[in-house]
Each structure stands twice: as structure tokens, then as C-alpha cells.
Design a protein around this motif. Structure first.
Motif, PDB file in Angstrom:
ATOM      1  N   ARG A   1       0.861  -1.177   0.000  1.00 14.83           N
ATOM      2  CA  ARG A   1       0.000   0.000   0.000  1.00 14.83           C
ATOM      3  C   ARG A   1       0.896   1.225   0.000  1.00 14.83           C
ATOM      4  O   ARG A   1       2.105   1.114   0.209  1.00 14.83           O
TER       5      ARG A   1
ATOM      6  N   SER B   1      -3.204   4.106   2.066  1.00 16.07           N
ATOM      7  CA  SER B   1      -4.147   3.762   0.998  1.00 16.07           C
ATOM      8  C   SER B   1      -4.689   2.358   1.245  1.00 16.07           C
ATOM      9  O   SER B   1      -4.243   1.653   2.153  1.00 16.07           O
ATOM     10  N   GLN B   2      -5.608   1.942   0.388  1.00 23.41           N
ATOM     11  CA  GLN B   2      -6.037   0.551   0.395  1.00 23.41           C
ATOM     12  C   GLN B   2      -4.861  -0.304  -0.047  1.00 23.41           C
ATOM     13  O   GLN B   2      -4.020   0.145  -0.831  1.00 23.41           O
ATOM     14  N   SER B   3      -4.806  -1.520   0.435  1.00 19.95           N
ATOM     15  CA  SER B   3      -3.738  -2.427   0.021  1.00 19.95           C
ATOM     16  C   SER B   3      -4.160  -3.153  -1.254  1.00 19.95           C
ATOM     17  O   SER B   3      -5.326  -3.115  -1.646  1.00 19.95           O
TER      18      SER B   3
END
Length: 120
Positions: free
Chosen positions: A74, A88-90
Motif C-alpha cells: 500500500r 491507501s487501500q492495500s
């Protein structure tokens, strides 16, 4: 502000037209952001092309998972004023990529950013 909004709306209209016509590759969702040059960040789990945008108030990136190891990469941005991280989103599994945007809370800005990971 109106000029910036008009530019963003114009870019969105151009993107929609391009997507409908199929005449060119699609730009990422944040294409209307005013961004600096992209740089490459990597570690064993994966890599990302990262950009600071809007005077370092936004980070946009494309993150890719390079290894089947149970760790999903991420992008993490370190905030200057609050001395904390925003993630962030992974992305995963191996070979997967994701476009991400992360935002600094009001009045703060990103001091540094790079690839980190989380178990997945």
C-alpha cells in the motif's frame, strides 16, 4: 475555484467521451488533479508509481503486488503537521494493481510517501 472546477469537469467529460469511444486508454480517476512528477517506490512486497498533487494535499499512485507472500503493499503518506500516517487501500494477490488516492486532512500536507505493507 471556478476555473479549477471547470477544468476538472472538462477533464471528466473528455475521459467519459474517450471511454465511450474506446479510442484511447483510460486515464486514472484522479486525472484532473494538478500533480508533480511521478516517482518509483518499491520494497520486496511490491512497488508503486507515486505523485504528490494539489500542493502535497493529495497523493495518487498505482500500487502493484509483486510477491505471493501474504503481505499486500500500500502507499503510506506521512503528514507534516500532525506527525501521523495516512494509508491507501492495500493490493493483492501477486500481480494485482490498484489506482489509489489518499488525502491529507484539512490544513495538513504530506511530507513524505512510500510503499509499506499490511498482512492480507
Amino acid at each position: 475555484m471556478r476555473k479549477k472546477m471547470a477544468a476538472a469537469l472538462g477533464s471528466a467529460a473528455l475521459l467519459a467521451t474517450t471511454l465511450l469511444s474506446g479510442s484511447a486508454s483510460a486515464a486514472p480517476a484522479g486525472a484532473a488533479w494538478l500533480c508533480g512528477d511521478a516517482w518509483y517506490s518499491s520494497r520486496a512486497e511490491g512497488h508503486a508509481w507515486i505523485q504528490y498533487c494539489e500542493d502535497k494535499n493529495v497523493i495518487v499512485a498505482t500500487v502493484t503486488d509483486d510477491k505471493a507472500d501474504g503481505r499486500c503493499p500500500r502507499v503510506s503518506g506521512y503528514l507534516y503537521n500532525s506527525r501521523s500516517y495516512v494509508h491507501s487501500q492495500s493490493v493483492g494477490p501477486k500481480g494485482a494493481s490498484r489506482y489509489v488516492e489518499i488525502f491529507a486532512p484539512g490544513g495538513d500536507w504530506f511530507y513524505v510517501a512510500g510503499v509499506t505493507w499490511v498482512s492480507c
